[in-house]
Design a protein around this motif. Sequence first.
Motif, PDB file in Angstrom:
ATOM      1  N   ALA A   1      -1.036  31.662 -17.296  1.00 25.64           N
ATOM      2  CA  ALA A   1      -1.149  29.942 -17.655  1.00 25.64           C
ATOM      3  C   ALA A   1      -2.832  29.930 -17.859  1.00 25.64           C
ATOM      4  O   ALA A   1      -3.250  29.801 -19.166  1.00 25.64           O
ATOM      5  CB  ALA A   1      -1.530  29.686 -15.931  1.00 25.64           C
ATOM      6  N   LEU A   2      -3.453  31.124 -17.213  1.00 18.77           N
ATOM      7  CA  LEU A   2      -5.471  31.534 -17.679  1.00 18.77           C
ATOM      8  C   LEU A   2      -5.363  31.912 -19.582  1.00 18.77           C
ATOM      9  O   LEU A   2      -5.923  31.178 -20.100  1.00 18.77           O
ATOM     10  CB  LEU A   2      -5.513  31.976 -17.004  1.00 18.77           C
ATOM     11  CG  LEU A   2      -6.175  31.511 -15.545  1.00 18.77           C
ATOM     12  CD1 LEU A   2      -6.048  32.275 -14.420  1.00 18.77           C
ATOM     13  CD2 LEU A   2      -7.086  30.507 -15.633  1.00 18.77           C
ATOM     14  N   ASP A   3      -4.292  33.228 -19.860  1.00 22.03           N
ATOM     15  CA  ASP A   3      -4.321  33.202 -20.426  1.00 22.03           C
ATOM     16  C   ASP A   3      -3.689  32.834 -21.685  1.00 22.03           C
ATOM     17  O   ASP A   3      -4.296  32.013 -23.141  1.00 22.03           O
ATOM     18  CB  ASP A   3      -3.786  34.899 -20.745  1.00 22.03           C
ATOM     19  CG  ASP A   3      -3.904  35.599 -20.357  1.00 22.03           C
ATOM     20  OD1 ASP A   3      -5.292  36.030 -19.931  1.00 22.03           O
ATOM     21  OD2 ASP A   3      -3.245  36.740 -20.156  1.00 22.03           O
ATOM     22  N   ALA A   4      -2.856  30.873 -21.795  1.00 18.43           N
ATOM     23  CA  ALA A   4      -2.133  31.210 -22.924  1.00 18.43           C
ATOM     24  C   ALA A   4      -3.486  29.961 -22.294  1.00 18.43           C
ATOM     25  O   ALA A   4      -2.983  29.009 -24.266  1.00 18.43           O
ATOM     26  CB  ALA A   4      -0.865  30.105 -21.581  1.00 18.43           C
ATOM     27  N   ALA A   5      -4.218  29.022 -21.665  1.00 16.89           N
ATOM     28  CA  ALA A   5      -5.250  28.068 -22.308  1.00 16.89           C
ATOM     29  C   ALA A   5      -6.790  28.800 -22.595  1.00 16.89           C
ATOM     30  O   ALA A   5      -7.225  28.255 -22.995  1.00 16.89           O
ATOM     31  CB  ALA A   5      -5.451  27.864 -20.905  1.00 16.89           C
ATOM     32  N   GLY A   6      -6.143  30.167 -22.870  1.00  8.75           N
ATOM     33  CA  GLY A   6      -7.279  30.846 -23.969  1.00  8.75           C
ATOM     34  C   GLY A   6      -8.607  31.426 -23.348  1.00  8.75           C
ATOM     35  O   GLY A   6      -9.059  32.216 -23.566  1.00  8.75           O
ATOM     36  N   ALA A   7      -7.893  31.701 -21.958  1.00  8.67           N
ATOM     37  CA  ALA A   7      -9.319  32.621 -21.564  1.00  8.67           C
ATOM     38  C   ALA A   7      -9.359  34.028 -21.520  1.00  8.67           C
ATOM     39  O   ALA A   7      -8.083  34.805 -21.994  1.00  8.67           O
ATOM     40  CB  ALA A   7      -9.252  32.378 -19.380  1.00  8.67           C
ATOM     41  N   GLU A   8      -9.860  35.003 -21.719  1.00  9.23           N
ATOM     42  CA  GLU A   8      -9.960  36.332 -21.185  1.00  9.23           C
ATOM     43  C   GLU A   8     -10.296  36.648 -19.708  1.00  9.23           C
ATOM     44  O   GLU A   8     -10.666  36.568 -18.745  1.00  9.23           O
ATOM     45  CB  GLU A   8     -11.016  37.201 -22.231  1.00  9.23           C
ATOM     46  CG  GLU A   8     -10.962  36.233 -22.937  1.00  9.23           C
ATOM     47  CD  GLU A   8     -12.243  36.964 -24.083  1.00  9.23           C
ATOM     48  OE1 GLU A   8     -12.918  38.191 -23.297  1.00  9.23           O
ATOM     49  OE2 GLU A   8     -12.923  36.367 -24.822  1.00  9.23           O
ATOM     50  N   THR A   9      -8.126  37.479 -20.230  1.00  9.79           N
ATOM     51  CA  THR A   9      -8.637  37.984 -17.856  1.00  9.79           C
ATOM     52  C   THR A   9      -8.433  39.145 -17.954  1.00  9.79           C
ATOM     53  O   THR A   9      -7.962  39.883 -18.739  1.00  9.79           O
ATOM     54  CB  THR A   9      -7.194  37.549 -17.329  1.00  9.79           C
ATOM     55  OG1 THR A   9      -5.966  37.458 -18.103  1.00  9.79           O
ATOM     56  CG2 THR A   9      -6.768  35.745 -17.476  1.00  9.79           C
ATOM     57  N   GLN A  10      -8.735  40.072 -16.498  1.00 14.53           N
ATOM     58  CA  GLN A  10      -8.857  41.428 -16.926  1.00 14.53           C
ATOM     59  C   GLN A  10      -8.778  41.628 -14.981  1.00 14.53           C
ATOM     60  O   GLN A  10      -9.403  41.203 -14.002  1.00 14.53           O
ATOM     61  CB  GLN A  10     -10.466  42.038 -17.155  1.00 14.53           C
ATOM     62  CG  GLN A  10     -11.118  41.572 -18.803  1.00 14.53           C
ATOM     63  CD  GLN A  10     -12.066  42.704 -19.277  1.00 14.53           C
ATOM     64  OE1 GLN A  10     -12.771  43.028 -17.870  1.00 14.53           O
ATOM     65  NE2 GLN A  10     -12.412  42.452 -20.212  1.00 14.53           N
ATOM     66  N   LEU A  11      -7.669  42.734 -15.214  1.00 18.53           N
ATOM     67  CA  LEU A  11      -7.484  43.254 -13.404  1.00 18.53           C
ATOM     68  C   LEU A  11      -8.586  44.002 -13.500  1.00 18.53           C
ATOM     69  O   LEU A  11      -8.730  45.126 -14.139  1.00 18.53           O
ATOM     70  CB  LEU A  11      -5.962  44.443 -14.027  1.00 18.53           C
ATOM     71  CG  LEU A  11      -5.110  43.166 -14.171  1.00 18.53           C
ATOM     72  CD1 LEU A  11      -3.822  43.886 -13.258  1.00 18.53           C
ATOM     73  CD2 LEU A  11      -4.878  41.839 -12.733  1.00 18.53           C
ATOM     74  N   VAL A  12      -8.789  43.883 -12.432  1.00 18.96           N
ATOM     75  CA  VAL A  12     -10.273  44.855 -11.796  1.00 18.96           C
ATOM     76  C   VAL A  12      -9.856  44.718 -10.521  1.00 18.96           C
ATOM     77  O   VAL A  12      -9.260  44.755  -9.516  1.00 18.96           O
ATOM     78  CB  VAL A  12     -11.374  43.649 -11.716  1.00 18.96           C
ATOM     79  CG1 VAL A  12     -12.793  44.059 -11.176  1.00 18.96           C
ATOM     80  CG2 VAL A  12     -12.139  42.817 -12.635  1.00 18.96           C
ATOM     81  N   SER A  13     -10.348  46.673 -10.192  1.00 18.87           N
ATOM     82  CA  SER A  13      -9.379  47.169  -8.970  1.00 18.87           C
ATOM     83  C   SER A  13     -10.202  48.644  -8.621  1.00 18.87           C
ATOM     84  O   SER A  13     -11.067  49.100  -9.319  1.00 18.87           O
ATOM     85  CB  SER A  13      -8.074  47.423  -9.100  1.00 18.87           C
ATOM     86  OG  SER A  13      -6.912  48.127  -8.080  1.00 18.87           O
ATOM     87  N   PRO A  14     -10.169  48.880  -6.959  1.00 14.77           N
ATOM     88  CA  PRO A  14     -10.572  49.894  -6.837  1.00 14.77           C
ATOM     89  C   PRO A  14      -9.920  51.024  -7.151  1.00 14.77           C
ATOM     90  O   PRO A  14     -10.890  51.971  -6.935  1.00 14.77           O
ATOM     91  CB  PRO A  14     -10.894  49.703  -5.496  1.00 14.77           C
ATOM     92  CG  PRO A  14      -9.650  48.089  -4.916  1.00 14.77           C
ATOM     93  CD  PRO A  14     -10.043  47.396  -6.089  1.00 14.77           C
ATOM     94  N   LYS A  15      -8.953  50.449  -7.785  1.00 16.95           N
ATOM     95  CA  LYS A  15      -8.086  51.921  -8.204  1.00 16.95           C
ATOM     96  C   LYS A  15      -7.966  51.561  -9.387  1.00 16.95           C
ATOM     97  O   LYS A  15      -8.525  51.551 -10.520  1.00 16.95           O
ATOM     98  CB  LYS A  15      -6.616  51.489  -7.754  1.00 16.95           C
ATOM     99  CG  LYS A  15      -6.571  51.807  -6.430  1.00 16.95           C
ATOM    100  CD  LYS A  15      -4.655  51.891  -6.290  1.00 16.95           C
ATOM    101  CE  LYS A  15      -4.077  53.359  -7.069  1.00 16.95           C
ATOM    102  NZ  LYS A  15      -2.756  53.010  -7.654  1.00 16.95           N
ATOM    103  N   ASP A  16      -8.217  53.365 -10.071  1.00 17.61           N
ATOM    104  CA  ASP A  16      -8.407  53.526 -11.782  1.00 17.61           C
ATOM    105  C   ASP A  16      -7.093  53.674 -12.567  1.00 17.61           C
ATOM    106  O   ASP A  16      -5.583  54.357 -11.118  1.00 17.61           O
ATOM    107  CB  ASP A  16      -8.563  54.947 -11.696  1.00 17.61           C
ATOM    108  CG  ASP A  16     -10.504  54.997 -11.299  1.00 17.61           C
ATOM    109  OD1 ASP A  16     -10.831  53.803 -11.452  1.00 17.61           O
ATOM    110  OD2 ASP A  16     -10.977  56.195 -10.932  1.00 17.61           O
TER     111      ASP A  16
END
Length: 191
Positions: free
Chosen positions: A30-45
């Motif tokens: 939904a966020l991507d479709a609305a034009g947002a730039e989403t990034q998965l942030v994680s303590p894991k590599d």
Amino acid sequence: MASETFNGLKVAILVTDGFEQVEMTEPRKALDAAGAETQLVSPKDGQVKAWKFTEWGDTFPVNMPLDSARPEDFDAILLPGGVINPDKLRTLPEAVGFVKAFFDAGKPVASICHGPWTIIEAGAARGRRLTSWPSLQTDLRNAGADWVDQPVVVDGNLVTSRKPDDIPAFNPEVIRLFASARGQSRQTAAE
């Protein structure tokens, strides 16, 4: 209209292994479709593994390691639930500090299911009206929150929801909150 508003909006999605897959993928779509730039942030590599209701789900690439992520580089944050994910995140001072920075800056926060565990740990539940997976209600009340059993609750810069079945109500409120906050941050920058 949402795409225009979201042009350039940067959203951190904080997860580690065990996040409920649909609670990340559906709001992210939904966020991507609305034009947002989403990034998965994680303590894991590398990659994180989702939980899919009763078994392990898919793996997803981590876009940014938590130790490289700076809250000031994002406009908003999404905290998916699942039991395992927020239980791990709330024990990591760097994850708790990352979430706390969004609250301290007044940036929008969206959280679903067990995600509010991290909000409690960040000291941001007190005085808030919110919802979550029902088993968290005592934890949230003990942390000073006003817990309610509703599909979605908006309290200032915080939107919360109970479970995957509530995603159809959650997503539009996330979009609305994030869009209004984006408009405010642009207005503030212009002043």
